[in-house]
Design a protein around this motif. Structure first.
Motif, PDB file in Angstrom:
ATOM      1  N   MET A 215       0.856  -1.181   0.000  1.00  0.00           N
ATOM      2  CA  MET A 215       0.000   0.000   0.000  1.00  0.00           C
ATOM      3  C   MET A 215       0.890   1.229   0.000  1.00  0.00           C
ATOM      4  N   VAL A 216       0.731   2.106  -1.001  1.00  0.00           N
ATOM      5  CA  VAL A 216       1.500   3.341  -1.029  1.00  0.00           C
ATOM      6  C   VAL A 216       0.553   4.489  -0.707  1.00  0.00           C
ATOM      7  N   ARG A 217       1.053   5.453   0.078  1.00  0.00           N
ATOM      8  CA  ARG A 217       0.229   6.572   0.551  1.00  0.00           C
ATOM      9  C   ARG A 217       0.674   7.845  -0.162  1.00  0.00           C
ATOM     10  N   VAL A 218      -0.127   8.313  -1.109  1.00  0.00           N
ATOM     11  CA  VAL A 218       0.316   9.399  -1.982  1.00  0.00           C
ATOM     12  C   VAL A 218      -0.612  10.607  -1.874  1.00  0.00           C
ATOM     13  N   GLY A 219      -0.017  11.746  -1.491  1.00  0.00           N
ATOM     14  CA  GLY A 219      -0.782  12.985  -1.383  1.00  0.00           C
ATOM     15  C   GLY A 219      -0.424  13.967  -2.484  1.00  0.00           C
ATOM     16  N   THR A 220       0.760  14.571  -2.354  1.00  0.00           N
ATOM     17  CA  THR A 220       1.191  15.650  -3.243  1.00  0.00           C
ATOM     18  C   THR A 220       1.083  15.310  -4.732  1.00  0.00           C
ATOM     19  N   ALA A 221       1.496  14.109  -5.116  1.00  0.00           N
ATOM     20  CA  ALA A 221       1.496  13.758  -6.543  1.00  0.00           C
ATOM     21  C   ALA A 221       0.078  13.632  -7.103  1.00  0.00           C
ATOM     22  N   ILE A 222      -0.925  13.548  -6.216  1.00  0.00           N
ATOM     23  CA  ILE A 222      -2.317  13.481  -6.688  1.00  0.00           C
ATOM     24  C   ILE A 222      -3.012  14.836  -6.563  1.00  0.00           C
ATOM     25  N   PHE A 223      -2.896  15.458  -5.377  1.00  0.00           N
ATOM     26  CA  PHE A 223      -3.682  16.661  -5.098  1.00  0.00           C
ATOM     27  C   PHE A 223      -2.888  17.950  -5.279  1.00  0.00           C
ATOM     28  N   GLY A 224      -1.561  17.870  -5.360  1.00  0.00           N
ATOM     29  CA  GLY A 224      -0.725  19.062  -5.478  1.00  0.00           C
ATOM     30  C   GLY A 224      -0.019  19.369  -4.168  1.00  0.00           C
ATOM     31  N   GLU A 225       0.818  20.416  -4.201  1.00  0.00           N
ATOM     32  CA  GLU A 225       1.561  20.814  -3.003  1.00  0.00           C
ATOM     33  C   GLU A 225       0.602  21.365  -1.963  1.00  0.00           C
ATOM     34  N   ARG A 226       0.805  20.930  -0.715  1.00  0.00           N
ATOM     35  CA  ARG A 226      -0.026  21.454   0.367  1.00  0.00           C
ATOM     36  C   ARG A 226       0.530  22.797   0.830  1.00  0.00           C
ATOM     37  N   THR A 227      -0.372  23.758   1.129  1.00  0.00           N
ATOM     38  CA  THR A 227       0.111  25.039   1.620  1.00  0.00           C
ATOM     39  C   THR A 227       0.088  25.052   3.141  1.00  0.00           C
ATOM     40  N   LYS A 228      -0.809  24.256   3.765  1.00  0.00           N
ATOM     41  CA  LYS A 228      -0.737  24.087   5.222  1.00  0.00           C
ATOM     42  C   LYS A 228      -0.224  22.684   5.488  1.00  0.00           C
ATOM     43  N   THR A 229       0.073  22.401   6.771  1.00  0.00           N
ATOM     44  CA  THR A 229       0.618  21.064   7.058  1.00  0.00           C
ATOM     45  C   THR A 229      -0.341  20.202   7.811  1.00  0.00           C
TER      46      THR A 229
END
Ligand SMILES: *Cc1c(COP(=O)(O)O)cnc(C)c1O
Length: 229
Positions: A215-229
């Protein structure tokens, strides 16, 4: 096509390519879309493009999105730090928790998991980078904690999760993932039947897959760079 659906396609292609390159079956690798900080509408876009599993780091934010999007019947994974006073909301809302690093948290989740729901699917979070300040149980403590968690009635122990310290180079990314895979193999040899290695994020999907991620957990590459953390 929306940006999110184009990004999803690109991430799926990366997973597929890495799987073939390392002799893995692409169907054995689940993509978890990490939607933390993004609105429910972004999750809806991803769901429209066929994505079913979503990861959230903050209890309130995750509960709000899961509740708003209940009709879509998505699978919700809690992947962030979890304090005891928030376990009930997680037990009542999420399908999975990847970030268990203490017995007390696991016991509370088991007690608080409603009988009307399937057992909560859980992973132990392991600290695989020596200098890392991230949470997670030490490798030496994994066998004992895994055994105890596997015996809790309302939880189903599925495997191990790690967030290694970020490094750029593929060959430097692999050792931490390898340590997690070896711990996973040891638990299976010791008789715990687990099937999930939750590892790999936007920048290190390939190294994680080379080392056996399921299972790979992918945020940025799908939704873009986050501006908050
Ligand atoms: C944010 C986060 C991710 C996704 O990271 P990206 O670099 O945005 O892909 C994966 N796992 C955990 C535990 C996270 O907190």
């Amino acid at each position: 096509m929306t940006t999110i659906s184009a990004n999803l396609q690109a991430v799926r292609a990366r997973i597929h390519e890495a799987a073939l390159k390392w002799g893995r079956n692409p169907a054995d690798i689940t993509l978890l879309a990490v939607s933390k900080t993004w609105p429910a509408s972004a999750v809806q876009d991803a769901a429209a493009a066929g994505q079913r599993s979503f990861g959230e780091n903050y209890v309130q934010e995750g509960v709000d999105k899961a509740t708003e999007l209940q009709a879509l019947q998505l699978e919700w994974h809690f992947i962030g730090p979890l304090q005891s006073n928030k376990t009930r909301r997680v037990a009542e809302t999420f399908d999975w928790v990847h970030s268990i690093d203490r017995l007390k948290i696991a016991e509370r989740l088991s007690e608080q998991r409603p009988d009307s729901l399937a057992p909560l699917q859980v992973c132990l979070q392991v600290n695989v980078s020596a200098e890392d300040t991230k949470s997670g149980v030490a490798l030496e403590e994994v066998p004992e904690l895994a055994k105890r968690i596997a015996s809790l009635p309302r939880l189903k122990l599925r495997g191990l999760m790690a967030i290694p310290a970020p490094v750029e180079d593929f060959s430097l990314q692999r050792p931490a993932f390898r340590r997690l895979r070896e711990a996973f193999e040891q638990l299976n040899s010791a008789g715990l039947s687990i099937d999930t290695l939750s590892m790999g994020m936007s920048h290190d999907i390939e190294a994680a897959i080379a080392e056996g991620a399921t299972m790979v957990r992918v945020g940025t590459a799908i939704f873009g760079e986050r501006t908050k953390t």
